[in-house]
Scaffold this motif. Sequence first.
Motif, PDB file in Angstrom:
ATOM      1  N   ALA A   1     -82.641-108.670  16.192  1.00 47.34           N
ATOM      2  CA  ALA A   1     -82.438-107.224  16.217  1.00 47.34           C
ATOM      3  C   ALA A   1     -83.347-106.613  17.276  1.00 47.34           C
ATOM      4  O   ALA A   1     -84.335-107.222  17.701  1.00 47.34           O
ATOM      5  N   SER A   2     -83.022-105.409  17.691  1.00 44.83           N
ATOM      6  CA  SER A   2     -83.764-104.755  18.774  1.00 44.83           C
ATOM      7  C   SER A   2     -85.238-104.516  18.438  1.00 44.83           C
ATOM      8  O   SER A   2     -86.049-104.350  19.340  1.00 44.83           O
ATOM      9  N   ASP A   3     -85.592-104.537  17.161  1.00 43.03           N
ATOM     10  CA  ASP A   3     -86.988-104.308  16.759  1.00 43.03           C
ATOM     11  C   ASP A   3     -87.769-105.609  16.544  1.00 43.03           C
ATOM     12  O   ASP A   3     -88.855-105.598  15.981  1.00 43.03           O
ATOM     13  N   GLN A   4     -87.254-106.741  17.025  1.00 40.46           N
ATOM     14  CA  GLN A   4     -87.902-108.025  16.776  1.00 40.46           C
ATOM     15  C   GLN A   4     -88.541-108.649  18.022  1.00 40.46           C
ATOM     16  O   GLN A   4     -88.649-109.861  18.141  1.00 40.46           O
ATOM     17  N   GLY A   5     -89.039-107.813  18.904  1.00 37.72           N
ATOM     18  CA  GLY A   5     -89.715-108.300  20.100  1.00 37.72           C
ATOM     19  C   GLY A   5     -90.931-109.147  19.786  1.00 37.72           C
ATOM     20  O   GLY A   5     -91.200-110.147  20.465  1.00 37.72           O
ATOM     21  N   GLU A   6     -91.679-108.782  18.746  1.00 40.14           N
ATOM     22  CA  GLU A   6     -92.864-109.559  18.360  1.00 40.14           C
ATOM     23  C   GLU A   6     -92.473-110.966  17.913  1.00 40.14           C
ATOM     24  O   GLU A   6     -93.201-111.926  18.173  1.00 40.14           O
ATOM     25  N   VAL A   7     -91.336-111.091  17.258  1.00 40.70           N
ATOM     26  CA  VAL A   7     -90.853-112.412  16.843  1.00 40.70           C
ATOM     27  C   VAL A   7     -90.586-113.264  18.076  1.00 40.70           C
ATOM     28  O   VAL A   7     -91.009-114.426  18.150  1.00 40.70           O
ATOM     29  N   CYS A   8     -89.910-112.686  19.066  1.00 43.74           N
ATOM     30  CA  CYS A   8     -89.616-113.436  20.295  1.00 43.74           C
ATOM     31  C   CYS A   8     -90.900-113.863  20.994  1.00 43.74           C
ATOM     32  O   CYS A   8     -91.001-114.997  21.467  1.00 43.74           O
ATOM     33  N   ARG A   9     -91.881-112.972  21.065  1.00 41.21           N
ATOM     34  CA  ARG A   9     -93.157-113.335  21.699  1.00 41.21           C
ATOM     35  C   ARG A   9     -93.837-114.473  20.945  1.00 41.21           C
ATOM     36  O   ARG A   9     -94.391-115.394  21.552  1.00 41.21           O
ATOM     37  N   ALA A  10     -93.796-114.433  19.612  1.00 42.99           N
ATOM     38  CA  ALA A  10     -94.437-115.483  18.807  1.00 42.99           C
ATOM     39  C   ALA A  10     -93.726-116.823  18.967  1.00 42.99           C
ATOM     40  O   ALA A  10     -94.371-117.869  18.988  1.00 42.99           O
ATOM     41  N   VAL A  11     -92.412-116.798  19.094  1.00 38.27           N
ATOM     42  CA  VAL A  11     -91.657-118.050  19.239  1.00 38.27           C
ATOM     43  C   VAL A  11     -91.867-118.651  20.630  1.00 38.27           C
ATOM     44  O   VAL A  11     -91.854-119.872  20.777  1.00 38.27           O
ATOM     45  N   THR A  12     -92.082-117.814  21.638  1.00 38.19           N
ATOM     46  CA  THR A  12     -92.290-118.340  22.990  1.00 38.19           C
ATOM     47  C   THR A  12     -93.746-118.716  23.255  1.00 38.19           C
ATOM     48  O   THR A  12     -94.042-119.277  24.309  1.00 38.19           O
ATOM     49  N   ALA A  13     -94.633-118.450  22.312  1.00 28.15           N
ATOM     50  CA  ALA A  13     -96.046-118.821  22.479  1.00 28.15           C
ATOM     51  C   ALA A  13     -96.177-120.338  22.549  1.00 28.15           C
ATOM     52  O   ALA A  13     -95.288-121.080  22.126  1.00 28.15           O
ATOM     53  N   LYS A  14     -97.296-120.793  23.063  1.00 25.78           N
ATOM     54  CA  LYS A  14     -97.550-122.228  23.213  1.00 25.78           C
ATOM     55  C   LYS A  14     -98.500-122.729  22.130  1.00 25.78           C
ATOM     56  O   LYS A  14     -99.333-121.981  21.625  1.00 25.78           O
ATOM     57  N   GLY A  15     -98.368-124.006  21.799  1.00 25.23           N
ATOM     58  CA  GLY A  15     -99.298-124.685  20.902  1.00 25.23           C
ATOM     59  C   GLY A  15     -99.385-124.071  19.517  1.00 25.23           C
ATOM     60  O   GLY A  15     -98.378-123.699  18.913  1.00 25.23           O
ATOM     61  N   ALA A  16    -100.609-123.943  19.026  1.00 24.74           N
ATOM     62  CA  ALA A  16    -100.857-123.466  17.664  1.00 24.74           C
ATOM     63  C   ALA A  16    -100.451-122.003  17.463  1.00 24.74           C
ATOM     64  O   ALA A  16    -100.302-121.551  16.332  1.00 24.74           O
ATOM     65  N   GLU A  17    -100.284-121.263  18.557  1.00 24.11           N
ATOM     66  CA  GLU A  17     -99.904-119.848  18.466  1.00 24.11           C
ATOM     67  C   GLU A  17     -98.415-119.653  18.182  1.00 24.11           C
ATOM     68  O   GLU A  17     -97.992-118.573  17.775  1.00 24.11           O
ATOM     69  N   LYS A  18     -97.620-120.695  18.395  1.00 24.70           N
ATOM     70  CA  LYS A  18     -96.174-120.601  18.199  1.00 24.70           C
ATOM     71  C   LYS A  18     -95.862-120.338  16.717  1.00 24.70           C
ATOM     72  O   LYS A  18     -96.398-120.992  15.843  1.00 24.70           O
TER      73      LYS A  18
END
Length: 163
Positions: free
Chosen positions: A77-94
């Motif tokens: 959804a248009s309000d899920q930008g934080e989810v996309c950023r978290a999924v594209t993070a590397k390593g333990a931050e993903k």
Amino acid sequence: MTTTTIDPAEFRKVLGSYPTGVCVITALDEDRPAGMVVGSFTSVSLDPPLVGFFPDKRSTSWPLIEKAGHFCVNVMASDQGEVCRAVTAKGAEKFVGVEYTVSEHNLPIIADSIAAIECRLYSVTEAGDHWFVLGEILRMETVREDEPMLFHRGRYGSFAERM
């Protein structure tokens, strides 16, 4: 046969003018979520019910999803930008801060996504520097009615009706 040379920057610029929807493809790598953000998701066939997407061959997440043998397409959804950023993070931050439940098919379904489409891996075909992945739909549901996240000219956004 003649090979045409296309400048990669021009390729991205021209094709970036075509907006796409944003999905997160998820699976479990043992008991941890694996996932990737894609803008290449598409419906393919009604009989059998198939969908597809195109992961980059350099992706470190795709081999984990492929190994699982099944995946979930989470329509963002248009309000899920934080989810996309978290999924594209590397390593333990993903996946840090990403809420999800595990379905009966043992697939992570991201909380508040617009739709979840659970698939078994149907085929993987080489397509240049990407793979063309087909999934056969096992189960699908609309989770909520909301505006989709779109990707256009290198930016995330949402749909605005014009009449």
